[in-house]
Design a protein around this motif. Sequence first.
Motif, PDB file in Angstrom:
ATOM      1  N   ASN A 196       0.826  -1.215   0.000  1.00 22.47           N
ATOM      2  CA  ASN A 196       0.000   0.000   0.000  1.00 22.47           C
ATOM      3  C   ASN A 196       0.855   1.258   0.000  1.00 22.47           C
ATOM      4  N   LYS A 197       1.940   1.198   0.811  1.00 25.01           N
ATOM      5  CA  LYS A 197       2.805   2.378   0.872  1.00 25.01           C
ATOM      6  C   LYS A 197       3.485   2.610  -0.473  1.00 25.01           C
ATOM      7  N   ASN A 198       3.896   1.529  -1.122  1.00 28.31           N
ATOM      8  CA  ASN A 198       4.529   1.677  -2.432  1.00 28.31           C
ATOM      9  C   ASN A 198       3.557   2.266  -3.444  1.00 28.31           C
ATOM     10  N   LEU A 199       2.340   1.747  -3.404  1.00 26.62           N
ATOM     11  CA  LEU A 199       1.335   2.270  -4.337  1.00 26.62           C
ATOM     12  C   LEU A 199       1.079   3.757  -4.086  1.00 26.62           C
ATOM     13  N   GLN A 200       1.037   4.098  -2.801  1.00 26.56           N
ATOM     14  CA  GLN A 200       0.790   5.507  -2.460  1.00 26.56           C
ATOM     15  C   GLN A 200       1.912   6.390  -3.002  1.00 26.56           C
ATOM     16  N   LEU A 201       3.136   5.907  -2.828  1.00 33.23           N
ATOM     17  CA  LEU A 201       4.281   6.685  -3.332  1.00 33.23           C
ATOM     18  C   LEU A 201       4.204   6.843  -4.840  1.00 33.23           C
ATOM     19  N   ARG A 202       3.912   5.726  -5.517  1.00 29.76           N
ATOM     20  CA  ARG A 202       3.820   5.792  -6.980  1.00 29.76           C
ATOM     21  C   ARG A 202       2.746   6.808  -7.395  1.00 29.76           C
ATOM     22  N   THR A 203       1.589   6.741  -6.713  1.00 29.46           N
ATOM     23  CA  THR A 203       0.482   7.642  -7.069  1.00 29.46           C
ATOM     24  C   THR A 203       0.905   9.097  -6.919  1.00 29.46           C
ATOM     25  N   LEU A 204       1.505   9.394  -5.800  1.00 25.55           N
ATOM     26  CA  LEU A 204       1.891  10.794  -5.544  1.00 25.55           C
ATOM     27  C   LEU A 204       2.931  11.276  -6.549  1.00 25.55           C
ATOM     28  N   ILE A 205       3.867  10.382  -6.883  1.00 20.51           N
ATOM     29  CA  ILE A 205       4.892  10.770  -7.869  1.00 20.51           C
ATOM     30  C   ILE A 205       4.221  11.036  -9.209  1.00 20.51           C
ATOM     31  N   THR A 206       3.281  10.142  -9.575  1.00 23.63           N
ATOM     32  CA  THR A 206       2.537  10.336 -10.834  1.00 23.63           C
ATOM     33  C   THR A 206       1.829  11.684 -10.843  1.00 23.63           C
ATOM     34  N   GLN A 207       1.117  11.944  -9.767  1.00 23.10           N
ATOM     35  CA  GLN A 207       0.345  13.198  -9.703  1.00 23.10           C
ATOM     36  C   GLN A 207       1.264  14.404  -9.768  1.00 23.10           C
ATOM     37  N   CYS A 208       2.394  14.265  -9.137  1.00 19.95           N
ATOM     38  CA  CYS A 208       3.336  15.402  -9.136  1.00 19.95           C
ATOM     39  C   CYS A 208       3.885  15.632 -10.545  1.00 19.95           C
ATOM     40  N   GLN A 209       4.224  14.525 -11.208  1.00 16.42           N
ATOM     41  CA  GLN A 209       4.778  14.650 -12.563  1.00 16.42           C
ATOM     42  C   GLN A 209       3.751  15.191 -13.550  1.00 16.42           C
ATOM     43  N   SER A 210       2.459  14.761 -13.371  1.00 17.83           N
ATOM     44  CA  SER A 210       1.438  15.211 -14.332  1.00 17.83           C
ATOM     45  C   SER A 210       0.800  16.532 -13.918  1.00 17.83           C
ATOM     46  N   ARG A 211       1.436  17.186 -12.942  1.00 18.10           N
ATOM     47  CA  ARG A 211       0.972  18.504 -12.453  1.00 18.10           C
ATOM     48  C   ARG A 211      -0.458  18.446 -11.915  1.00 18.10           C
ATOM     49  N   GLN A 212      -0.886  17.289 -11.403  1.00 16.77           N
ATOM     50  CA  GLN A 212      -2.237  17.226 -10.829  1.00 16.77           C
ATOM     51  C   GLN A 212      -2.261  17.834  -9.431  1.00 16.77           C
ATOM     52  N   MET A 213      -1.073  17.998  -8.835  1.00 10.90           N
ATOM     53  CA  MET A 213      -1.021  18.581  -7.489  1.00 10.90           C
ATOM     54  C   MET A 213      -0.897  20.093  -7.561  1.00 10.90           C
ATOM     55  N   GLN A 214      -1.584  20.758  -6.648  1.00  9.51           N
ATOM     56  CA  GLN A 214      -1.441  22.214  -6.566  1.00  9.51           C
ATOM     57  C   GLN A 214      -0.110  22.562  -5.894  1.00  9.51           C
ATOM     58  N   ASN A 215       0.246  21.783  -4.878  1.00  2.77           N
ATOM     59  CA  ASN A 215       1.574  21.972  -4.270  1.00  2.77           C
ATOM     60  C   ASN A 215       2.203  20.608  -4.032  1.00  2.77           C
ATOM     61  N   ILE A 216       3.436  20.650  -3.639  1.00  3.29           N
ATOM     62  CA  ILE A 216       4.218  19.407  -3.544  1.00  3.29           C
ATOM     63  C   ILE A 216       4.227  18.848  -2.131  1.00  3.29           C
ATOM     64  N   ASN A 217       3.526  19.524  -1.208  1.00  2.00           N
ATOM     65  CA  ASN A 217       3.575  19.119   0.202  1.00  2.00           C
ATOM     66  C   ASN A 217       3.214  17.662   0.441  1.00  2.00           C
ATOM     67  N   PRO A 218       2.140  17.128  -0.182  1.00  2.00           N
ATOM     68  CA  PRO A 218       1.809  15.720   0.100  1.00  2.00           C
ATOM     69  C   PRO A 218       2.966  14.769  -0.214  1.00  2.00           C
ATOM     70  N   LEU A 219       3.637  15.002  -1.344  1.00  2.00           N
ATOM     71  CA  LEU A 219       4.762  14.132  -1.686  1.00  2.00           C
ATOM     72  C   LEU A 219       5.880  14.301  -0.669  1.00  2.00           C
ATOM     73  N   THR A 220       6.138  15.549  -0.289  1.00  2.00           N
ATOM     74  CA  THR A 220       7.191  15.825   0.714  1.00  2.00           C
ATOM     75  C   THR A 220       6.900  15.069   1.988  1.00  2.00           C
TER      76      THR A 220
END
Length: 1942
Positions: A1489-1513
């Motif tokens: 689950n943690k790996n999937l979460q990391l992958r998801t956040l990285i994806t969202q960050c790369q595709s600019r779906q995030m307004q800020n980068i805090n969740p990934l941080t």
Amino acid sequence: MWIPTEHEKYGVVLVSFRGTIQHGLPLEIGDTVQILEKCEGWYRGFILKNPNVKGIFPSSYIHLKNAVVKNKGQFETVIPVEDSVITEMTSTLRDWGAMWKQLYVKNEGDLFHRLWHVMNEILDLRRQVLVGHLTHDRMRDVKQHITARLDWGNEQLGLDLVPRREFSMVDPDEISVTELYRLMEHRHRKKEAAAPASTHHLFVHVKSLMSANLGEELEVFFHIYDGRENRPLSERFFVRLNKSGLPKWPEKSERQCTLFVDLGSSDLRKDVYIVVHIIRIGRMGAGEKKNTCSVQYRRPFGCAVVSIADLLTADSKDDHLLKVYACNTESEWYQIHENIVKKANSRYNLSGSNTGLAVALQLLHGDIEQLRREYMGLFTRGVCITKKLGFSDIIMPGEMRNDLYVTLERGEFEKGGKSVARNVEITVYVLDVDGQVLKSYMAAGSGEPGGDDYHSLVLYHNNSPRWAEQIKLPIPVDMFRGSHVRFEFRHCSTKDKGEKKLFGYSFVPLMQEDGRTLPDGTHELIIHKCEENTSFADCLRYLKQPFSKANLPSNNQTLKATKESFWITSFLCSTKLTQNGDMLDLLKWRAHPERINDSLSKLKEIDGSEIVKFLQDTLDTLFGILDESSQRYGLKVFDSLVHIINLLQDSKFQHFKPVMDTYIESHFAGALSYRDLIKVLKWYMDRIVDAEHQDHIQQVLKASEYIFKYIIQSRRLFSLATGGQNEEEFRVCIHELFMSIRFFLSQENNGTSPVAQTQAVFLRMFPTTYNELLKIFTVREVAGFVRETLASLPSVVQADSPLDAVKLQCIAKTVESQLYVNPESRCILLPVVLQVLQIHLQEQRDLVMCARILTSMLSLIRKEENGTVDPTVSEEVELIVESLLGVLLRTILEISNRPQPAGPTMRLQFQDVTGEFVACLLVLLRQMSDKHYQKLLQAFSNKDDLRDFLLHIFTVFRILIRPEMFPKDWTVMRLVTNNVIITTVLYLSDALRKNFLNDKFDYKVWDSYFYLSVIFINQPCLQLESFSPSKRKKILEKYGDMRVMMGCEIFSMWQNLGEHKLNFIPAMIGPFLEVTLVPQPDLRNVMIPIFHDMMDWEQRRSGNFKQVEAKLIDKLDSLMSEGKGDETYRELFNSIIPLFGPYPSLLKKIERETWRESGISLIATVTRLMERLLDYRDCMKLQEVDGKKIGCTVSLLNFYKTELNKEEMYIRYIHKLYDLHLKAQNYTEASYTLLLYDELLEWSDRPLREFLNYPMQSEWQRKEFLHLTIIQNFDRGKCWENGIILCRELADQYESYYDYRNLSKMRMMEASLYDKIMDQQRLEPEFFRVGFYGKKFPFFLRNKEFVCRGHDYERLEAFQQRMLNEFPHAIAMQHVNQPDQTIYQADAQYLQIYAVTPIPESQDVLQRDGVPDNIKSFYKFNHIWRFRYDRPFHKGTKDKENEFKSLWVERTTLTLVQSLPGISRWFEVEKRELVEVSPLENAIEVIENKNLQLRTLITQCQSRQMQNINPLTMCLNGVIDAAVNGGLARYQEAFFVKDYIMNHPEDGDKIGRLRELMFEQAHILEYGLAVHEKYVPQDMRPLHKKLVDQFHLMKSSLGIQEFPAYVRASPVHFTNGSPRTCRNSVQSIISPDGGRGVARRSCGSYPAVNRYSSSSLSSQASNEVSNITGQSESSDEVFNMQPSPSTSSLSSNHSASPNVTSSAPSSARGSPQMAEKHKHSRENTCLSPRDRPVSAIFPNPLDPAQRAPPNQIGDTTLPRSDPNLSAPDKGSSAKNMRSQSPGPTSRSPQKTAVPPFTPSPTECQSASLVSNSPALSGSYSSGISSLSRCSVSEASGTELPIGDHTPHPLPPPTTLPNSVSSSSDEPIRRENKTPPPYSVYERNNPRRPVPLPHSLSIPPQTDPPALPPKPHQLRTGSMKLDGTADPRVPRPRPLPRKVSQL
């Protein structure tokens, strides 16, 4: 020894008695008791309000009261001997007391307080009546007040209307029904609208004048002024104010208050005003200095006006502040009020901005005597009466008044040698015959005592002054002759010390020489010049001079020519004086005998008020003339007498009729007048037929009442004087007179001829002569006159003839007269009356009058007190029954079936007639005895006539029972009606049995009889259970329970039917069922066996009783929904309880029959249906729409479909459910509900009938309409995918019909739905499992568990609160364990609620790369059958150092009967599956689950779906920090040690998988840091640097210098933005168990993302876990919990994380800095699934065949460092991956299978990413602390394929082998399931086979990712791999069966 009491029967309890002794009866103060026996100081009896409980009590505690005993013996009733008003008050207050408390409970505060005051008032009045010190008049007033208050309270509380006569309640048995009806109607009318008072009075109270520039005394004059006619209506009211503007005599209220009396209704108009004139007393000029002059003048100050219409709305004595206006020029003063009314602004202005007159004004209504009673304080304190000018609308005899009103109008004066105009003041005196001034007879107005003289206003420098001042001269009559009024004119100088210089005078005598008073009108008086010092001591001097210019002789030109004149207006209002000379001439006829003829002729021209003044004198004059010269003046005297008699018919003078009556009785002395009067009257009668002009003759006939009075009185006087001489002659004269009358009456004319009109006039007056004739003739003689006179009328009269109506009126008055009351005359007159009535009723003419006659006739017929009937009365009844009963029945039928008239007045009249006729029918039936019934039935010549009669009477009885027959509060009248009906029915049922059974059987009559009986029993007014105990007791004592009597009669008649019973099956099932639903045990016991009989007869006839069953079920539904029936009734049907009464229960009877099985089955079905119907009815009683109502309707709907197969009922309930959903705004559920009906229809042209709200239309049209409605609701519910399916289906239809217009619209609609899917935000619902335990729940919920779809934004606590509000008596269970049998069987309600996680069915869309989250979210939350819930527990010995070794998870999977969402927000759980997840499997899930979460956040960050980068941080920080500080060391200690590996050889693959996941996590982290570096803002750089440093530490702690071959790769971009894996972890369900030390947070407080620090303990996941596991900073407390958790999700804000199974302990545990730094982690509450991104909440496991083995290689790699790697190589990698076959799966230790599914990221908020993941203790991370360097490929036991030299991408995570479900389970489960409700998802396609996922993304340039499949269509391309279909395609779910086509 106990002996029955003789006199001590009734008493009131003085002291409370506990009744603690044996047989003691507890008593409270105020209870009333009935005493039965006594024994040595003790009584035995009962409390009247509870007569069933008897006991003993001390006699000293009871105050005995006198009472009357009725029905002595066992059933005796006691009535206290006291005033009936007291008795009624007592019982009414008792009833009100209970209801009053209920008002408080219902929060009806206003009525509660009003009733409280009224009850106190009644109690106070009751005391006054009981004390008995009131005068007779006061007692009457008090009783009237009490009854008014009682009626008000009864009306407010919806109680019955009480019939009263003279304030006492009436016993309906002691009066005629017609009389009862009249009393009820009178009280009802009185209640509806009080008759408007014809007389009104205006109360005025002067308070003060507010003004800045006062300083002088004021005089204020009020009068009422008619603006339409510009004249005053009343005299003036005069108040003096002091210099401060306050009343001069404040202590004398009568000088400040007045009552303007006798205003007529016509005076309450807008243009009638109250006018106030204000005069100041002081200097000539308002601003002059004080020392200028000491003389005071009356000068104008101001005027105020207010309309009377403004007071009509204000009943209270409101204070009014009237604006005061002054005139611009004094010459306008006389008309200032007219200018103000006309709003001529230029002529007046405000006298000051703050000047105002404060007065209280109030309109009072009623006559003055009534006001004296109602406003006693007003009259005792003192109020002056201000009279009207002239007489009131009604002149009362005896009224004494002699007022002369003189108005000083204007004057014309010469300058008198002055350069300026004069200041003229008039002084007025009234002098007697001797020239002496009359003292105190000069009144300026009411309010102030009269003075000796009057000084007028002074108008400054005005030679033509206009005063318009009114003076009142109340001079006694005896002083009028010789008196005169003198007016003295003075000039008021402002210079010479203010002297007033006399310069002239005028006078006017009050009575003329001939005795006439001064005529009304304006008089121009002569101003006689005089000197300043002239003396008026000798008035005879000037009285000889002319006084008026009108009276001057023509030769006196000098006075006529003078310019100076003075005008006055006089008006006399006198009851003794006359201004009419003709009147005086007539009264003095003896002085001038020659004028008699003229005087008699002129009498008709004299004003009526003058005649009535001298009525007695005028009558004496007329009869005096008649006695002296009857031959000469007889006709004229007769005409004059007729004129005076007719004058008294006028409403203005009608009160003088008693004066004439008194005159006839006491003063009339014309003993010989009768001869002349009879002679002249006969003379007129004989000329009627021939006369051309009938007007005068008609006037004579109108006066015939009083002419007969004079004739009879004259004859009596003559008889007294002569000893009865000429008796025979008199009789002959009268007989001849009547012969003349009969002759003229017998003339046949058309209705409009003059003679016919004269006949009508006579008939109107004829009944008034009866009483006079009875004074001389016998009753029989007078009756003979009347009979012959009425019989002489033409028998055939035209239908529309007015004479016909008048004849009826004459008969009505005859029947109401004293003549008819006498039985002797009645037997003569009755046949005539009946004949006329019969004709009119048959022709339905003049029904109102017929009803009136009948009512009067029948009110005279009553039984004697002992119940016997007088023989003459019996004969009369027989006669009336014979003539009128049949026609009366037909009349009631006619008028009841007519449409009611539109106008309110007509409607009232219509209802009155119906009520009158009904009352007449009832009184007639009530008087009929056995003998009458026998004669009536024998009178029918043949069966058809009897049949028609019975049908008529049964139909009329049904009409009488209708609720609208009488107003709803007429219970007394209804009970009397029912008593008469049941008595009559008992008589008629014999006739029915004798004449219409066996071969003479007549279905229609029997059907009518049964139908009447049924509706009789079901009347609301007979449902005694709904009444208060006292009312129920009264009814039972008086009438018994009439329902039981009628029920026994039904049973008896049914038994007599024999084989004819079949005619009534199944028609009577519904009606009889309705009777059995009445909650009366005796009635039920009588009626239920009839059903057994019906079933038996139907079985004999057709071999089954399907008809009975169908009818029973249909009727049950309609009756239950009306609110009938109860639990006992179901038990009665089912024989659950033993029955009382003579009949065994239905079930017991059926068990003896040959057809027992089908019978018992029917009873079982009916009972089950009743359970649901009772629940439905109870739910529907609730006010707001809630889940209970919806759930109940769903239960009933399914029952009708599955068990009863009753299609129409099924469809009806579909629409009821649909309406409930719409009301609750459950649009998605509403759509699914309507789809149930939609699927029953086909696309055909079959015509459908009108049904519910649907018009008559074709099946295609209705289906189209349903489709469009459903699409609209799916749109509103944001369920657009389902709407698209229906759009396509509709579009196909339009296309097939070439309806391109609609096709276009449909395609556009479909497109708009696609847009909405992509553009609009959808809220993700939460799901809750609810258990309902205990017997108190409704049947459809009892001991069942459901999963409910929550509302938008609804969290667990809000949902729990909602459920507790819906079930306020329920107890919330504080644990999640399954309850035991004690809870199931408890007599209570228990609710168990916790959140659950959905397991999505649709995998293909969720596994695809590139599918937007907006699309995926639909598939995650729709069509969900299964839900999951996890509970952590320890198995075996708990290792305190590392508790994860023994931490297992109990995973519960719930399967529903239908998928959510559906036709309801909740569905029942069909199956529970329990599996246990081992600690190792749990660890794998956590890291996956943690790996999937990391992958998801990285994806969202790369595709600019995030307004800020805090969740990934935050996520990176949580994982890296935890790993560096030894976060995953616990996993290594637990599972990588030699002991564990040796003890669990079967877990080798899993241990290898755990190692792979740890390495994979490190690889993802490295890539994540690279992405993070690219997007991190400048201020976060230090944190990023720290993360990089810590990551290197982590790698070294894991012992990784470089990644193993299969994870080492160059950094390349993910196709979809992140390393993509095809995870297959088993999902866990949220645990409701919270730790003991968890702090709670409210629903609204969600932790912000940036609140968390970068440490390993700072994530929200740690908060969740600490909440779930109860973990504190000390690791010893971890999982320190009971096996069954003590707290549940009910006690926390939100549900805990579902997947909490084990977590790696943080290495920071021992660090004090960590504990301080992250203290908030324990305060945060767990988030419910709504807070979590879908990716974390819903991982989707795959089937084992879809899973890639660990050594499978994906084509999405980490950023690559090898520049030589080309795109085609990546493609080949993908091809290799696809061609591999699935790897072998390990043996699963699980008990049951859990289906696989795949996750998808949807949200970017990392704060809640792990909320559904197995969380670590206090950490986001699942990092690895120290892992020995070993090859993962070794550990996993597999090798990489040789020759595959491509750089190794991230390995796809493999699923746990033991979570694999056997594919055979799925179809089996589906087959056992009840067919689900209609699902859009399954509509057009079978269940979609789930394709193999792309474990690696395909590069876009070679193979772009495919679009997600269309929602309604199979994408075959995605189903195949290398041309072969997936062999494991699940079979389609079966569609629900179609019931039939409607």
